[in-house]
Design a protein around this motif. Structure first.
Motif, PDB file in Angstrom:
ATOM      1  N   SER A 261       0.511  -0.981   0.188  1.00  0.00           N
ATOM      2  CA  SER A 261       0.032  -0.214   0.435  1.00  0.00           C
ATOM      3  C   SER A 261       0.699   1.026   0.198  1.00  0.00           C
ATOM      4  O   SER A 261       0.244   2.116  -0.714  1.00  0.00           O
TER       5      SER A 261
ATOM      6  N   ALA B 287      -3.389   3.633   9.536  1.00  0.00           N
ATOM      7  CA  ALA B 287      -4.100   2.122   9.530  1.00  0.00           C
ATOM      8  C   ALA B 287      -3.783   0.845  10.035  1.00  0.00           C
ATOM      9  O   ALA B 287      -4.452   0.356  10.197  1.00  0.00           O
TER      10      ALA B 287
ATOM     11  N   LEU C   7      -9.892   3.333  10.987  1.00  0.00           N
ATOM     12  CA  LEU C   7      -9.700   4.301  10.125  1.00  0.00           C
ATOM     13  C   LEU C   7      -9.682   5.751  10.449  1.00  0.00           C
ATOM     14  O   LEU C   7     -10.339   6.333  10.071  1.00  0.00           O
TER      15      LEU C   7
ATOM     16  N   CYS D 296      -6.735   6.500  -0.084  1.00  0.00           N
ATOM     17  CA  CYS D 296      -7.255   5.410  -0.414  1.00  0.00           C
ATOM     18  C   CYS D 296      -6.935   4.593  -0.367  1.00  0.00           C
ATOM     19  O   CYS D 296      -7.518   3.117   0.024  1.00  0.00           O
ATOM     20  N   CYS D 297      -5.823   4.624  -0.588  1.00  0.00           N
ATOM     21  CA  CYS D 297      -4.680   3.104  -0.446  1.00  0.00           C
ATOM     22  C   CYS D 297      -4.583   2.525   0.912  1.00  0.00           C
ATOM     23  O   CYS D 297      -4.192   1.448   1.406  1.00  0.00           O
ATOM     24  N   SER D 298      -5.065   3.476   1.911  1.00  0.00           N
ATOM     25  CA  SER D 298      -5.312   2.887   3.351  1.00  0.00           C
ATOM     26  C   SER D 298      -6.102   1.682   3.448  1.00  0.00           C
ATOM     27  O   SER D 298      -6.873   1.057   4.500  1.00  0.00           O
ATOM     28  N   GLY D 299      -7.413   1.800   2.654  1.00  0.00           N
ATOM     29  CA  GLY D 299      -8.366   1.173   3.052  1.00  0.00           C
ATOM     30  C   GLY D 299      -7.836  -0.351   2.848  1.00  0.00           C
ATOM     31  O   GLY D 299      -8.402  -1.531   3.487  1.00  0.00           O
TER      32      GLY D 299
ATOM     33  N   ILE E  25     -10.275   1.581  -0.542  1.00  0.00           N
ATOM     34  CA  ILE E  25     -11.407   2.651   0.054  1.00  0.00           C
ATOM     35  C   ILE E  25     -12.553   1.761  -0.440  1.00  0.00           C
ATOM     36  O   ILE E  25     -13.282   1.112   0.638  1.00  0.00           O
TER      37      ILE E  25
ATOM     38  N   PHE F 298     -13.279  -2.108   1.369  1.00  0.00           N
ATOM     39  CA  PHE F 298     -13.211  -1.599   3.149  1.00  0.00           C
ATOM     40  C   PHE F 298     -14.432  -1.561   2.974  1.00  0.00           C
ATOM     41  O   PHE F 298     -15.018  -2.151   4.502  1.00  0.00           O
TER      42      PHE F 298
END
Length: 250
Positions: free
Chosen positions: A35, A73, A82, A126-129, A237, A240
Motif C-alpha cells: 500500500s 491504518a 480508520l 484511499c490506499c489505506s483502505g 477504500i 474496505f
C-alpha cells in the motif's frame, strides 16, 4: 504508453496486492508495504498526469497524505481502524495550501493546482483502505478476492471488447465472476461477497478507463505511474466498505 498497456500494468499491481494479502502469516506488514508503494507511485506521477504547475509541492503533499494514512491504518488499535484517517486528510489539506503559499513567480493556475493536489491526496489516502480491509473481520481473504476481481477486470479492459460503456460492463461482469470463483476456494469468504467485491472494483476500472481514454497515449513515464496506480488506489477504500457491509449483513 497506450490505454491497453496501462490496463495490463494495473492488472499486475492488483495481482501484487492479492499476493501481499495472501501472506497473512506475516501479519499486516506485506499489505502495508504494498500500500505504501502504491502511494509512492501515485505521488511521483500525479502532477505530470494532471499537468499541474507545482510538481514538487504536489508530490510532497500526495506522498505525505497517503503514507500517513497507511501508517495510521496499520498502527491504530481497536475499532474503527480508520478513525484517525480524516485527521490525516485534514492536515494534507492544510499542507496543500502551505505548498501553494511557498510557490514563487505569481502562482499561475492557483485554483487548478490546489484542487489537483487535494484530489491526489484523497486518492492516495484511499490506499489505506487495503490495510484496513486486511485488518477487518472480513480479513485478508476479502482483499485477495477483491484484488483478483480488479486484476481480471483490468486485464479485460485491455482487450478491444472493452471499448465503450457496453464493453466496459463485460469487464465488470467478468471481474465479479472471477472474484466470486476465488471466494469459493477460500474458507472465510462466500461467493456472494466475492461477486459484490469484484463488481465494485470492476466498476472502478471501467469508469477510470473511460476517463483515461481521453489521454490515449501518455509520453511521460511519471504520468503513466499514476495512471496505472489510480484504479488500485481508489479500490482500496471501496473494498474496505464492502467488507464492512458484508460483516454487517452477516
Amino acid at each position: 504508453m497506450t490505454v491497453t498497456t496501462r490496463a495490463v500494468w494495473t492488472a499486475v499491481l492488483a495481482a501484487v496486492v492479492a499476493a501481499a494479502a495472501s501472506l497473512d502469516a506475516f501479519g499486516i506488514l506485506p499489505l502495508t508495504g504494498v500500500s505504501a508503494a502504491l502511494v509512492v507511485l501515485l505521488a511521483i506521477g500525479w502532477a505530470p498526469l494532471l499537468r499541474l504547475p507545482a510538481a514538487g509541492g504536489t508530490t510532497v503533499v500526495v506522498a505525505a497524505a497517503g503514507l500517513g494514512a497507511v501508517a495510521v491504518a496499520a498502527a491504530t488499535r481497536g475499532e474503527p481502524v480508520l478513525r484517525d484517517v480524516p485527521l490525516v486528510l485534514a492536515m494534507a489539506l492544510v499542507l496543500a495550501f502551505v505548498a501553494e503559499m511557498l510557490r514563487r513567480g505569481g502562482r499561475p493556475r492557483l485554483v487548478e493546482s490546489v484542487s489537483g493536489t487535494v484530489t491526489g491526496a484523497v486518492v492516495a489516502v484511499c490506499c489505506s483502505g487495503w490495510v484496513a480491509a486486511g485488518r477487518s473481520e472480513a480479513g485478508a481473504a476479502l482483499v485477495v478476492v477483491s484484488a483478483v476481481g480488479l486484476a481480471v477486470a483490468s486485464a479485460v479492459s485491455a482487450t478491444p471488447v472493452a471499448r465503450g460503456w457496453a464493453g466496459s460492463l463485460v469487464g465488470v461482469a467478468l471481474g465479479g465472476v472471477a472474484a466470486g470463483g476465488t471466494a469459493t476456494v477460500l474458507p472465510t469468504t462466500d461467493p456472494v461477497s466475492g461477486v459484490v467485491a469484484g463488481v465494485v472494483t470492476g466498476l472502478v476500472v471501467a469508469v477510470l478507463r473511460l476517463l483515461f481514454e481521453r489521454q490515449p497515449a501518455l509520453t511521460s513515464r511519471r504520468a503513466v505511474l499514476a495512471a496505472v496506480t489510480t484504479p488500485v488506489a481508489v479500490s482500496g477504500i471501496l473494498v474496505f466498505v464492502v467488507g464492512r457491509l458484508v460483516v454487517a449483513v452477516a
